[in-house]
Design an enzyme around this catalytic site. Structure first.
Site, PDB file in Angstrom:
ATOM      1  N   HIS A 124       0.888  -0.980  -0.066  1.00  0.00           N
ATOM      2  CA  HIS A 124      -0.121  -0.025  -0.028  1.00  0.00           C
ATOM      3  C   HIS A 124       0.775   1.304  -0.106  1.00  0.00           C
ATOM      4  O   HIS A 124       0.461   2.320  -0.427  1.00  0.00           O
ATOM      5  CB  HIS A 124      -0.725  -0.183   1.313  1.00  0.00           C
ATOM      6  CG  HIS A 124      -0.224   0.200   2.481  1.00  0.00           C
ATOM      7  ND1 HIS A 124       0.541  -0.929   3.042  1.00  0.00           N
ATOM      8  CD2 HIS A 124      -0.053   1.251   3.381  1.00  0.00           C
ATOM      9  CE1 HIS A 124       0.920  -0.551   4.128  1.00  0.00           C
ATOM     10  NE2 HIS A 124       0.518   0.814   4.345  1.00  0.00           N
ATOM     11  N   TYR A 125       1.947   1.331   0.984  1.00  0.00           N
ATOM     12  CA  TYR A 125       2.749   2.104   0.792  1.00  0.00           C
ATOM     13  C   TYR A 125       3.632   2.504  -0.645  1.00  0.00           C
ATOM     14  O   TYR A 125       3.637   3.539  -1.120  1.00  0.00           O
ATOM     15  CB  TYR A 125       4.036   1.969   1.706  1.00  0.00           C
ATOM     16  CG  TYR A 125       5.106   3.028   1.658  1.00  0.00           C
ATOM     17  CD1 TYR A 125       5.244   4.301   2.056  1.00  0.00           C
ATOM     18  CD2 TYR A 125       6.425   2.396   1.186  1.00  0.00           C
ATOM     19  CE1 TYR A 125       6.284   5.004   1.956  1.00  0.00           C
ATOM     20  CE2 TYR A 125       7.667   3.243   1.089  1.00  0.00           C
ATOM     21  CZ  TYR A 125       7.524   4.445   1.446  1.00  0.00           C
ATOM     22  OH  TYR A 125       8.658   5.132   1.360  1.00  0.00           O
ATOM     23  N   LEU A 126       3.946   1.328  -0.996  1.00  0.00           N
ATOM     24  CA  LEU A 126       4.591   1.548  -2.512  1.00  0.00           C
ATOM     25  C   LEU A 126       3.684   1.973  -3.725  1.00  0.00           C
ATOM     26  O   LEU A 126       4.105   2.712  -4.521  1.00  0.00           O
ATOM     27  CB  LEU A 126       5.153   0.183  -3.035  1.00  0.00           C
ATOM     28  CG  LEU A 126       6.251  -0.388  -2.458  1.00  0.00           C
ATOM     29  CD1 LEU A 126       6.518  -1.821  -2.510  1.00  0.00           C
ATOM     30  CD2 LEU A 126       7.401   0.301  -2.258  1.00  0.00           C
TER      31      LEU A 126
END
Length: 216
Positions: A124-126
Site C-alpha cells: 500500500h505504501y509502494l
C-alpha cells in the site's frame, strides 16, 4: 542556492541536515513543532514550521531546491500513508511548481515503479509512492527521483549499486544505509544530475560519487 529539507526531523533528513551544516550548504529544515525548530537552530541550521497535512507554503519562500525525505513511518496506519506519503508529496510538488523551484530531489522507495513486486506488507505504501512519483515525473520540475532499498540504521559503506533481484519480494538483500542515502543527497546538492533521473539505490561496490556519475 538554498535547499528546503522536507522531512528534516526524520532519520535521513537529520543526517542530511548535519551534512549541510558541516559542508556549508545553505539549507532550511521544515519541521512541525517549535521544539524541533529550536533543535535545528541549535545545530546551526535555519528552521521553519510547516506541515504536510496543513500549511507549508511559506516554508518554500527563498528556496531554490527541495529535498523531500518525509514519510509517515512503518508504524502508522494506511490512512497516514495516504495523507503524508501520497498527498503530502503531491502538494509539495505542486507548491514547488508554483514557487518556481529549480531542483526537486524526491526520496521514494525501491520497487515503487512496480508495487506488486515489493514486500506484501508495504505494498500500500509502494502504491502511494508510485502515484506521487508519477506526479513528479509529469511535473514541470527538474527532478531527481531516488529509490533506495530497505533502509538500515547501520553505518554507511560508502558504496552503492543499482542492480538487484526483482524476484526477491521480501527485499531481504535489497538494503541500503540511511547514512549512504544522506551522503548521496549531499553530493547531489553540490553537483546536481541532469534532470529527469530515476535512480534505484542499494548497497554495492561503487563509491557513491562514482555511482552517481553513472547518471551524468
Amino acid at each position: 542556492m538554498k535547499t528546503l529539507i522536507i522531512g528534516a526531523n526524520g532519520k535521513i533528513g537529520r543526517l542530511l541536515a548535519e551534512r549541510c551544516v558541516k559542508n556549508d550548504i545553505p539549507a532550511r529544515a521544515m519541521v512541525r513543532t517549535e521544539e524541533q525548530q529550536r533543535q535545528f537552530e541549535e545545530m546551526g541550521l535555519e528552521a521553519v514550521l510547516g506541515d504536510l497535512e496543513g500549511d507549508m507554503s511559506a516554508a518554500f519562500d527563498g528556496c531554490e531546491q527541495i529535498v523531500f525525505s518525509a514519510g509517515s513511518g512503518a508504524a502508522t496506519s494506511p490512512h497516514k500513508t495516504l495523507l503524508v506519503d501520497l498527498w503530502g508529496s503531491i502538494r509539495a510538488i505542486e507548491l514547488a511548481e508554483q514557487k518556481g523551484i529549480k531542483q526537486f530531489i524526491m526520496v521514494s522507495s525501491l520497487k515503487s515503479c512496480d508495487p506488486l513486486r515489493g514486500p506484501e506488507k508495504i505494498r500500500h505504501y509502494l502504491v502511494a509512492r508510485h502515484c506521487a512519483d508519477d506526479r513528479l515525473i509529469r511535473s514541470s520540475l527538474n527532478y531527481t527521483l531516488l529509490r533506495p532499498g530497505r533502509l538500515l540504521d547501520e553505518p554507511g559503506t560508502g558504496h552503492l549499486n543499482n542492480e538487484f533481484d526483482w524476484s526477491d519480494t521480501t527485499n531481504a538483500h535489497c538494503t541500503v544505509s540511511r547514512e549512504d542515502v544522506a551522503n548521496a543527497i549531499t553530493l547531489l546538492l553540490k553537483q546536481p544530475l541532469p534532470p529527469g533521473q530515476a535512480i534505484d539505490m542499494i548497497k554495492g561496490n561503487n563509491e557513491i560519487e562514482e555511482f552517481l556519475n553513472l547518471y551524468r
